[in-house]
Design an enzyme around this catalytic site. Sequence first.
Site, PDB file in Angstrom:
ATOM      1  CG  ASP A 102      28.333  14.328  -7.487  1.00 31.88           C
ATOM      2  OD1 ASP A 102      29.461  14.250  -7.001  1.00 31.88           O
ATOM      3  OD2 ASP A 102      27.619  13.354  -7.773  1.00 31.88           O
TER       4      ASP A 102
HETATM    5  N1  URA Z   1      26.723  10.176  -4.273  1.00 27.99           N
HETATM    6  C1  URA Z   1      26.752  10.747  -5.490  1.00 27.99           C
HETATM    7  O1  URA Z   1      26.739  10.069  -6.502  1.00 27.99           O
HETATM    8  N2  URA Z   1      26.801  12.073  -5.558  1.00 27.99           N
HETATM    9  C2  URA Z   1      26.804  12.874  -4.471  1.00 27.99           C
HETATM   10  O2  URA Z   1      26.839  14.098  -4.597  1.00 27.99           O
HETATM   11  C3  URA Z   1      26.768  12.257  -3.214  1.00 27.99           C
HETATM   12  C4  URA Z   1      26.728  10.898  -3.145  1.00 27.99           C
END
Ligand code: URA
Length: 242
Positions: A102
């Site tokens: 993310d």
């Molecule tokens: N899980 C999440 O919530 N975000 C990420 O970026 C990777 C795994």
Amino acid sequence: MERLQKIIAHSGVASRRKAEELILDGKVKVNGEVVKTLGTKVGQNDKVEVNGVPLENEAPVYFVLNKPRGVISAVQDDKNRKVVTDFFPLVEERIYPVGRLDYDTSGLLIMTNDGEFANLLMHPKNEVDKVYVAKVKGIPMREQLKKLIHGIKLEDGMTAPAKVKVISTDKKKNTSIIQITIHEGRNRQVRRMFEAIGHPVIKLKREQYGFLTLKGLRPGDARELTPHEVKQLRVMASNNGK
Ligand code: URA
């Protein structure tokens, strides 16, 4: 089988968008025939030509990046935000991230131009263990953490069992640092898992991908994977993450 425009983009001839234009303009042939349909699937044995010139595949390259927070796991962004390829100004190959972290998540991200390798690592059946460290709101009770360990119902189904370890808790700030290991790769999975037990994530970092760690890499640093590491990752994924 891959989409024609993706094959053209990965060969380094043109961007994905330009490749689509080339296809629509009738400049692309597959096995000697002009193909104007976007998304046509082609395999390794198909001969693709652009403007009469056969495609040469780029030599495969593999990197590990310590992605900082506030960076998109994409090769370009229409809002001009920072993207992961910005950390590879000298790499000419068209690399892209294997999966995604993310915007607000930092940590380990593999980058490559090898589609077959990326697909192998990302295939749900082959998912390797990924270790995350999350700072969460509150101090979760054992019962709550057990739900993560055994699997918890999210809107897209039950999660697979996870490993969970409490690293520290801060009663004054009412936060906890928790290490969680999962092998699935669903969208925002770790955030949604903690949300589901009532302890939303404040900060999230991926520290490990299989045997790969961030050792020696500060945020924004990247290094090339060794041929041995690439081989190990392939073997690990082919053995379904073991
Ligand atoms: N899980 C999440 O919530 N975000 C990420 O970026 C990777 C795994």
